[in-house]
Motif scaffolding. Structure first.
Motif, PDB file in Angstrom:
ATOM      1  N   GLN A  99       0.609  -1.253  -0.046  1.00  6.50           N
ATOM      2  CA  GLN A  99      -0.118  -0.050  -0.034  1.00  6.50           C
ATOM      3  C   GLN A  99       0.867   1.411   0.112  1.00  6.50           C
ATOM      4  O   GLN A  99       1.357   1.798  -0.670  1.00  6.50           O
ATOM      5  N   CYS A 100       0.808   1.987   1.191  1.00  6.21           N
ATOM      6  CA  CYS A 100       1.849   3.391   0.999  1.00  6.21           C
ATOM      7  C   CYS A 100       3.649   3.187   0.756  1.00  6.21           C
ATOM      8  O   CYS A 100       4.419   4.097   0.281  1.00  6.21           O
ATOM      9  N   CYS A 103       4.853   1.686   5.081  1.00  9.26           N
ATOM     10  CA  CYS A 103       4.319   0.530   6.402  1.00  9.26           C
ATOM     11  C   CYS A 103       4.634  -0.625   6.042  1.00  9.26           C
ATOM     12  O   CYS A 103       5.479  -1.806   6.559  1.00  9.26           O
ATOM     13  N   CYS A 135      -1.035   1.147  10.487  1.00  9.74           N
ATOM     14  CA  CYS A 135      -0.932   1.323   9.305  1.00  9.74           C
ATOM     15  C   CYS A 135      -2.303   1.990   9.398  1.00  9.74           C
ATOM     16  O   CYS A 135      -3.431   2.111   8.929  1.00  9.74           O
ATOM     17  N   ARG A 136      -2.218   3.216   8.456  1.00 10.54           N
ATOM     18  CA  ARG A 136      -3.522   4.520   8.063  1.00 10.54           C
ATOM     19  C   ARG A 136      -4.008   4.366   7.289  1.00 10.54           C
ATOM     20  O   ARG A 136      -5.049   5.210   8.067  1.00 10.54           O
ATOM     21  N   CYS A 137      -3.587   3.892   6.430  1.00 12.54           N
ATOM     22  CA  CYS A 137      -4.601   3.560   5.534  1.00 12.54           C
ATOM     23  C   CYS A 137      -6.039   2.799   5.867  1.00 12.54           C
ATOM     24  O   CYS A 137      -6.453   2.307   5.014  1.00 12.54           O
ATOM     25  N   THR A 138      -5.358   2.254   6.932  1.00  9.45           N
ATOM     26  CA  THR A 138      -6.562   0.906   7.209  1.00  9.45           C
ATOM     27  C   THR A 138      -6.548  -0.090   6.913  1.00  9.45           C
ATOM     28  O   THR A 138      -7.569  -0.851   6.537  1.00  9.45           O
TER      29      THR A 138
HETATM   30  S1  FES Z   1       0.143   0.722   4.089  1.00  7.60           S
HETATM   31 FE1  FES Z   1       1.283   2.523   5.096  1.00  7.60          FE
HETATM   32  S2  FES Z   1      -0.448   3.498   5.803  1.00  7.60           S
HETATM   33 FE2  FES Z   1      -1.252   1.842   4.897  1.00  7.60          FE
END
Ligand code: FES
Ligand code: FES
Length: 153
Positions: A99-100, A103, A135-138
């Protein structure tokens, strides 16, 4: 005070002078250029800085560089074999768990430690093992699915 330490990182022997208060995160990122080790909270809460020390996942932001003396350190950079991703990395790609990017390295390191133990875990146990990663994007669902896929293989 400076200390001379010997350790291996991703299979390569290293010798360095480190300061007594220097963290493993500072040493790996700042001095060895291993930028796959991410700095998030700096206080052991988010898991972004996770590396393996003698096979165990640790938060490198709260682990002193001096403690690495005589130990084997592994970071994200040491997982793939050329273009061949390790099974955890491949599962993260296959299940949309990347994702981001901030993380993800830490999660992959913890999941690699879990996979290398070769123990099957329940969903709750997997969740508990990953609970040190925020993970802030949950987007935890895909991460859980990817880790479970590796553990089932
Ligand atoms: S993977 Fe990094 S905030 Fe969700
Ligand atoms: S940066 Fe180490 S746990 Fe957050």
């Amino acid at each position: 005070m400076s200390l001379r330490i010997h350790f291996s990182v991703n299979g390569t022997h290293k010798e360095l002078l480190v300061e007594s208060g220097e963290t493993l995160l500072e040493m790996l990122r700042g001095r060895l250029g291993l930028t796959g080790v991410k700095r998030g909270c700096s206080v052991g809460e988010c898991g972004a800085c996770t590396v393996l020390v003698d096979g165990l996942n640790v938060d490198s932001c709260i682990y002193l560089a001096a403690w690495a003396d005589g130990r084997e350190i592994r970071t994200l950079e040491g997982l793939a074999d050329g273009d061949d991703l390790n099974p955890v990395q491949q599962a993260f790609v296959d299940h949309g768990a990347v994702q981001c990017g901030f993380c993800t390295p830490g999660l992959v390191m913890t999941a690699t430690a879990m996979a290398e133990k070769g123990i099957k875990l329940t969903r709750d146990e997997v969740r508990r093992e990953l609970s040190g990663h925020l993970c802030r994007c949950t987007g935890y669902q895909n991460i859980m699915t990817a880790v479970e896929a590796v553990l089932e293989d």
